[in-house]
Design an enzyme around this catalytic site. Structure first.
Site, PDB file in Angstrom:
ATOM      1  N   CYS A   1       0.829  -1.208   0.000  1.00  0.00           N
ATOM      2  CA  CYS A   1       0.000   0.000   0.000  1.00  0.00           C
ATOM      3  C   CYS A   1       0.865   1.261   0.000  1.00  0.00           C
ATOM      4  O   CYS A   1       1.424   1.637   1.037  1.00  0.00           O
ATOM      5  CB  CYS A   1      -0.913  -0.005   1.228  1.00  0.00           C
ATOM      6  SG  CYS A   1      -1.938   1.468   1.342  1.00  0.00           S
TER       7      CYS A   1
ATOM      8  N   CYS B   1      -0.527   4.075   2.228  1.00  0.00           N
ATOM      9  CA  CYS B   1      -0.312   3.884   3.670  1.00  0.00           C
ATOM     10  C   CYS B   1       1.156   4.122   4.055  1.00  0.00           C
ATOM     11  O   CYS B   1       1.436   4.716   5.088  1.00  0.00           O
ATOM     12  CB  CYS B   1      -0.662   2.462   4.095  1.00  0.00           C
ATOM     13  SG  CYS B   1      -2.115   1.773   3.327  1.00  0.00           S
ATOM     14  N   ASP B   2       2.072   3.622   3.241  1.00  0.00           N
ATOM     15  CA  ASP B   2       3.472   3.546   3.676  1.00  0.00           C
ATOM     16  C   ASP B   2       4.427   4.477   2.920  1.00  0.00           C
ATOM     17  O   ASP B   2       5.602   4.560   3.272  1.00  0.00           O
ATOM     18  CB  ASP B   2       3.988   2.097   3.515  1.00  0.00           C
ATOM     19  CG  ASP B   2       3.214   1.133   4.404  1.00  0.00           C
ATOM     20  OD1 ASP B   2       2.755   1.567   5.469  1.00  0.00           O
ATOM     21  OD2 ASP B   2       3.065  -0.046   4.022  1.00  0.00           O
TER      22      ASP B   2
END
Ligand code: NAP
Length: 322
Positions: free
Chosen positions: A149, A152-153
């Site tokens: 992701c 997200c990261d």
């Protein structure tokens, strides 16, 4: 298949288990849209959301192809809007993880991580999970440089270099997003032609921070406490080389989240639940929508459309039982 109708008391005598008209399993675009339609049909649907609301769409920074948002809409924001709209008409949401179902008789029995409940009809919209490369180092280094992701990261890779695996829309969209943080994004694809749509292809090819390695697969992810490199193999020449990188983002498709249904519903070898154009399964009263039943489109808008269809069919089914 029609299932035998049993009274609630024959299933669990004396207990105070909740009995709902319609349970919706999953809260991505399909589940949220089903919740809206079912709520407006006054079925007071209960949505068992799993761990989060919004599904894979909520992992996307900006969604540019959902109609009605000419400037795009944040993935999280879209999920919140869907939920708010469904709640306005009486949908209820519960953060429970469905662990087992019993579809052999009605009301259907649903077991979650906290309890058992009964439902006269069910719509399954539990989406799909990202596929793994299944190469050495991948599991060990997940969270230490391996990610599924970008939204997200990505932030953790500010000023670093990353590799993106895959040639579809997800790989290119996430690769483009990662250029906000990383100094260099290298897309490794197993063929010499991308699967992604034309707009994303053009944007990626025009982006100075993005480069491609074609006809190549990753055979190992190397590193001890963090990703240090990937081992590449050219599938045409067989040449093997190590490529230094700080992170590996893997976007090689998804597998439907249908394991718990496969003994009771018709599921194909890719995990997709069989349905017809009316979102029905082989069990009367059990409907499906979104990626659990879609091998072809897998878009936010198509999942939402399937969810609406499933709710309309569930409404008709329940009306016919009265
Ligand atoms: P996808 O379209 O299935 O693409 C997966 C990619 O990974 C393909 O390029 C595939 O290679 C590659 N791949 C598969 N298995 C591999 C393996 N073991 N090793 C190396 N590479 C492998 O999946 P996706 O990109 O996640 O997209 C899923 C769906 O969501 C699609 O329908 C897509 O259109 C949609 N989506 C749309 C948007 C958007 O519209 N903006 C954004 C994201 C996703 P091959 O090409 O050789 O098969």
């Amino acid at each position: 298949m029609d299932v035998e109708m049993k009274s609630q008391s024959t299933i669990e005598k004396g207990s105070e288990i909740e009995h709902v008209k319609l349970a919706i399993l999953g809260a991505g675009p399909a589940g949220l849209s089903a919740a809206l339609y079912a709520a407006r049909a006054e079925l007071e649907p209960l949505v068992l959301t799993g761990l989060s609301i919004g599904g894979q769409a909520s992992l996307t920074h900006t969604i540019e192809n959902y109609p009605g948002f000419p400037d795009g809409v944040g993935g999280v924001e879209l999920g919140e809007l869907f939920q708010k709209q469904a709640e306005r008409f009486g949908a209820r949401f519960s953060f429970e993880l469905v662990t087992a179902v019993e579809f052999s008789h009605r009301p259907f029995k649903i077991t979650t991580d906290g309890r058992t409940l009964l439902a006269d009809a069910v719509i399954i919209t539990m989406g799909a999970n990202p596929n793994h490369l299944n190469v050495p180092g991948e599991t060990e280094l997940t969270g230490k440089g391996v990610s599924y992701c970008g939204t997200c990261d990505g932030w953790f890779f500010r000023g670093k270099e990353v590799v993106v695996v895959g040639g579809g829309d997800s790989a290119l969209e996430e690769g483009l997003f990662l250029t906000r943080f990383a100094t260099k994004v290298t897309i490794v694809h197993r063929r010499d032609e991308l699967r992604a749509g034309a707009i994303l292809q053009r944007r990626a090819q025009e982006n100075d921070k993005i480069s491609f390695i074609w006809d190549t697969v990753i055979t190992d992810i190397l590193g001890t406490d963090a990703v240090e490199a990937v081992r590449l193999k050219n599938v045409k020449t067989g040449a093997v080389s190590d490529f230094k990188t700080d992170g590996v983002f893997i976007f090689i498709g998804h597998t439907p989240n249908t394991q718990i249904f496969k003994d009771q519903l018709e599921v194909d070898d890719k995990g997709v639940i069989a349905t017809d154009q009316r979102m029905k399964t082989n069990i009367a009263g059990v409907f499906v929508a979104g990626e659990v039943a879609d091998a072809h489109y897998r878009q936010v808008v198509t999942s939402a459309g399937m969810g609406a269809g499933a709710a309309i069919e569930a409404t008709r089914f329940l009306e016919a039982q009265e």
